[in-house]
Design a protein around this motif. Structure first.
Motif, short mmCIF file in Angstrom:
data_model
loop_
_atom_site.label_atom_id
_atom_site.label_comp_id
_atom_site.label_asym_id
_atom_site.label_seq_id
_atom_site.Cartn_x
_atom_site.Cartn_y
_atom_site.Cartn_z
N LEU A 150 0.83 -1.21 0.00
CA LEU A 150 0.00 0.00 0.00
C LEU A 150 0.86 1.26 0.00
O LEU A 150 1.91 1.31 0.63
CB LEU A 150 -0.91 0.01 1.23
CG LEU A 150 -1.92 -1.15 1.36
CD1 LEU A 150 -2.70 -1.01 2.65
CD2 LEU A 150 -2.86 -1.18 0.16
N SER A 151 0.38 2.29 -0.70
CA SER A 151 1.05 3.58 -0.67
C SER A 151 0.76 4.27 0.66
O SER A 151 -0.08 3.81 1.44
CB SER A 151 0.56 4.46 -1.82
OG SER A 151 -0.80 4.84 -1.61
N PHE A 152 1.44 5.37 0.88
CA PHE A 152 1.23 6.13 2.11
C PHE A 152 -0.23 6.54 2.29
O PHE A 152 -0.82 6.34 3.35
CB PHE A 152 2.16 7.35 2.11
CG PHE A 152 1.67 8.49 2.97
CD1 PHE A 152 1.56 8.35 4.35
CD2 PHE A 152 1.31 9.70 2.41
CE1 PHE A 152 1.11 9.39 5.14
CE2 PHE A 152 0.86 10.75 3.19
CZ PHE A 152 0.76 10.59 4.55
N THR A 153 -0.83 7.11 1.24
CA THR A 153 -2.22 7.59 1.37
C THR A 153 -3.21 6.43 1.50
O THR A 153 -4.21 6.54 2.20
CB THR A 153 -2.61 8.47 0.17
OG1 THR A 153 -2.35 7.75 -1.05
CG2 THR A 153 -1.78 9.76 0.16
N GLU A 154 -2.93 5.31 0.83
CA GLU A 154 -3.82 4.14 0.95
C GLU A 154 -3.77 3.58 2.37
O GLU A 154 -4.79 3.21 2.94
CB GLU A 154 -3.40 3.07 -0.05
CG GLU A 154 -3.69 3.43 -1.49
CD GLU A 154 -3.08 2.45 -2.48
OE1 GLU A 154 -3.59 2.34 -3.61
OE2 GLU A 154 -2.08 1.79 -2.11
N LEU A 155 -2.58 3.56 2.93
CA LEU A 155 -2.43 3.04 4.29
C LEU A 155 -3.09 3.98 5.30
O LEU A 155 -3.72 3.53 6.26
CB LEU A 155 -0.94 2.88 4.61
CG LEU A 155 -0.58 2.17 5.92
CD1 LEU A 155 -1.31 0.84 6.06
CD2 LEU A 155 0.92 1.97 6.02
N ARG A 156 -2.96 5.28 5.08
CA ARG A 156 -3.63 6.23 5.96
C ARG A 156 -5.15 6.04 5.91
O ARG A 156 -5.82 6.07 6.96
CB ARG A 156 -3.28 7.67 5.56
CG ARG A 156 -3.95 8.74 6.44
CD ARG A 156 -3.56 10.13 5.98
NE ARG A 156 -3.95 10.38 4.60
CZ ARG A 156 -3.50 11.41 3.88
NH1 ARG A 156 -2.65 12.27 4.42
NH2 ARG A 156 -3.89 11.58 2.63
N ASP A 157 -5.69 5.83 4.72
CA ASP A 157 -7.13 5.59 4.61
C ASP A 157 -7.56 4.35 5.39
O ASP A 157 -8.59 4.34 6.06
CB ASP A 157 -7.51 5.43 3.13
CG ASP A 157 -7.72 6.76 2.43
OD1 ASP A 157 -7.61 7.80 3.11
OD2 ASP A 157 -7.96 6.77 1.21
N LYS A 158 -6.77 3.28 5.30
CA LYS A 158 -7.11 2.06 6.01
C LYS A 158 -7.02 2.26 7.53
O LYS A 158 -7.85 1.73 8.27
CB LYS A 158 -6.19 0.92 5.56
CG LYS A 158 -6.53 0.39 4.17
CD LYS A 158 -5.97 -0.99 3.97
CE LYS A 158 -6.58 -1.63 2.72
NZ LYS A 158 -8.02 -1.89 2.87
N LEU A 159 -6.04 3.01 7.96
CA LEU A 159 -5.93 3.31 9.39
C LEU A 159 -7.14 4.09 9.88
O LEU A 159 -7.75 3.75 10.89
CB LEU A 159 -4.65 4.11 9.65
CG LEU A 159 -3.41 3.31 10.05
CD1 LEU A 159 -2.17 4.19 9.98
CD2 LEU A 159 -3.58 2.74 11.45
N LEU A 160 -7.50 5.12 9.15
CA LEU A 160 -8.63 5.95 9.56
C LEU A 160 -9.94 5.16 9.51
O LEU A 160 -10.84 5.40 10.32
CB LEU A 160 -8.73 7.20 8.68
CG LEU A 160 -7.61 8.23 8.87
CD1 LEU A 160 -7.67 9.30 7.80
CD2 LEU A 160 -7.69 8.86 10.25
#
Length: 613
Positions: free
Chosen positions: A393-403
């Motif tokens: 996952l890219s940085f933004t994809e991983l942030r979305d999953k975290l949120l």
């Protein structure tokens, strides 16, 4: 053909006792429809008993007749519901011979489209969705619609967070009018059809050694749309994108096709450059370009104390600059971009961390969070089995999953922000690339966003109001415990001469700051998206009531939302009249589009006919 504009079809029908409703299903490329019919049986006065202390018993025959009438009424009601259901669904011509059956799906017409914006926050269904392939076809469509008083609201790629181009009454889209028509290498100008996307245009003129002066964060916008809403890039010396327009061809309902420039009807030209699609359909645009060049991007982490010391220097010495604030931390990510000199070469800088090492803090917190939520029985909030490995996952994809695990839990969002701040600290460095590659920005997934524009002094003498605004906004977030994700993005532009631009000014040296607040929509769960939406609008309302008036801040046209409350709407209209030439704009609309076929509910709410000169 177009990435952000969603056309979906489907039909759902189900019948219940006394009520007919439909339940939406998340099917790709499908239309969701909802039909509700409720019928209340009429009361029979003969069956109403008068009040008395000891009611006499009814004869056996009367009781039987009452029961019979009751069940006959139920049967009639059920039959009526079935008939109402049958005729409430629109059938295409080739399906009218088919009979509606209980608990079966009935087909919708082939010409019924569902159109939504990229974030899925606004959606309409329409039977009129025109896509002309040439200027004559567009002219004929506008002329025909004008004669029939048929709405055909111009809509671009559907990227506007507020769905400013949408209406269920009819739309026209120029995605098939996407050609580069003429390139003037000597004067560095290009004439294009308005349906061409930004990336298409850049790719089409790079062989001529040309490119656009500035870019917004995304490249999928149609040129007509990005100009009409007053979109912008960043750089205190660079104006919003509408200032790049040298001339334009406008197809109007009442006056046909007109060509506008600062030499031909300058007053209408400047008004129409940022015309919100309400003065005519922009068919062609001539843009002032610049030499294609490589940029050197420098990303580093600072804090508010240091930013205050160096703010004037950062604005004046960099062609492009933006700040990314991480709520609940003191982290300010600074990104500057300047022309790259091959003779000088890039600075000698060796990154301390690899890209994999930089993103690791988010991976670590993601794994920690999964254990926490599974342990609490919240398995439904964790990712489904079979999804991509987090290492992919890219940085933004991983942030979305975290949120997505707990998007409105303030403590959880704070930890996500802290992990993001660590990511940026480990991502400091330089990179070289072409301007259209460097100036882009991965905004993340679907989101609600509110962006305001306000004056920030001049380039030689910044007012520092831009930093004061951010400080107050951060204090507001902390005080109200808002689960505000990162980043809060701050950019700058020079003024625009288009009077409807949020950055319009008559003073050449004025600069404007643009600040965007967001909340991501990282889940497909309708209940959760509704809760995020409510929380975001509370967040936005706090910023609006406590900051906007004091800083003369006005929302980006593609991000303004029309309030449902009448008093709030009246206040918004008054604010708009104070800042923009609403009377002149409505006068031009009355002359060019007297039947308002290019308008929609949003334009009519913001600019009612009563606000005409």
């Amino acid at each position: 053909m177009f990435r952000a504009l969603h056309l979906r079809r489907s039909l759902h029908q189900s019948l219940h006792h006394h009520q007919n409703t439909t339940t939406p299903h998340s099917l790709p490329l499908k239309i969701l429809t909802t039909t509700t019919t409720t019928t209340t049986p009429p009361q029979n006065p003969k069956l109403t008993r008068p009040f008395c202390s000891t009611p006499p018993p009814l004869p056996p025959s009367s009781t039987s007749e009452s029961e019979l009438r009751k069940y006959l009424g139920y049967a009639a009601l059920l039959l009526g519901c079935g008939i109402a259901t049958y005729y409430s669904f629109p059938f295409p011509e080739n399906a009218k011979h088919k009979k509606a059956q209980l608990f079966r799906y009935a087909p919708l017409p082939d010409d019924l489209h569902t159109v939504s914006n990229w974030s899925g926050t606004h959606e309409v269904q329409t039977r009129v969705f025109l896509q002309p392939e040439s200027l004559p076809e567009l002219e004929a469509s506008v002329r025909d619609a004008y004669q029939k008083k048929q709405k055909i609201r111009p809509v671009g790629s559907g990227l506007s967070p507020n769905g400013i181009g949408l209406t269920r009454l009819g739309m026209v889209n120029l995605a098939l009018m996407d050609k580069v028509l003429e390139v003037d290498e000597e004067r560095k100008r290009v004439r294009v059809q308005a349906g061409i996307r930004v990336q298409q245009l850049v790719d089409g003129i790079k062989d001529y050694g040309l490119t656009l002066q500035n870019f917004a964060s995304i490249r999928e916008q149609q040129i007509g749309g990005i100009v009409q809403v007053g979109a912008h890039g960043t750089g205190a010396r660079l104006p919003p994108i509408d200032e790049q327009v040298i001339s334009m061809k406008l197809v109007t309902p009442a006056k046909g096709t007109i060509e506008l420039s600062k030499e031909k009807d300058p007053e209408l030209f400047y008004l129409a450059r940022c015309g919100l699609g309400g003065l005519g359909v922009v068919a062609e645009v001539t843009l002032q370009c610049v030499d294609r060049q490589e940029l050197l991007e420098h990303t580093f982490v600072s804090n508010m104390k240091e930013i205050k010391k160096n703010h004037k220097k950062l604005l004046s010495e960099n062609k492009h600059v933006k700040y990314l604030y991480i709520p609940y931390t003191d982290t300010v990510v600074v990104v500057t971009c300047n022309p790259f000199s091959k003779w000088k070469g890039p600075p000698k800088f060796k990154p301390k961390y690899s890209q994999d090492e930089a993103i690791q803090p988010l991976r670590d917190y993601y794994q920690e969070s999964l254990k926490k939520y599974r342990g609490e029985g919240n398995v439904g909030k964790s990712p489904d089995k079979g999804e991509a490995d987090i290492s992919e996952l890219s940085f933004t994809e991983l942030r979305d999953k975290l949120l997505a695990l707990d998007p409105l839990n303030k403590d959880h969002v704070v930890k996500v922000n802290q992990a993001e701040a660590e990511f940026w600290r480990k991502s400091e460095g330089y990179r070289v690339g072409w301007s259209d590659e460097i100036l882009g920005f991965d905004c993340g997934g679907q989101q609600w966003v509110s962006e305001t524009c306000f004056p920030a002094g001049t380039l030689s003498k910044p007012s520092m109001k831009d930093l004061e605004y951010i400080e107050e906004l951060m204090q507001l977030i902390n005080k109200e415990l808002i689960p505000a994700p990162a980043p809060i993005e701050q950019r700058w532009t020079a003024r625009s001469k288009s009077p409807m631009s949020p950055a319009s000014s008559k003073l050449e040296d004025d600069i404007f700051s643009w600040v965007g607040i967001i909340m991501y929509l990282p889940t497909a769960d309708a209940r959760q998206r509704k809760e995020i939406t409510e929380k975001f609008f509370h967040y936005r309302h706090l910023a609006q009531t406590q900051l906007w008036d004091r800083y003369s801040a006005y929302e980006h046209w593609a991000k303004i939302e029309v309030p449902k409350d009448k008093e709030e709407l009246a206040t918004l209209r008054a604010r708009l009249r104070k800042r923009f030439p609403v009377g002149a704009y409505n006068k031009a609309r009355s002359e060019l589009d007297p039947h308002r076929i290019l308008s929609n509910n949003m334009l009519e709410k913001l600019f009612p006919q009563s606000d005409t000169i």
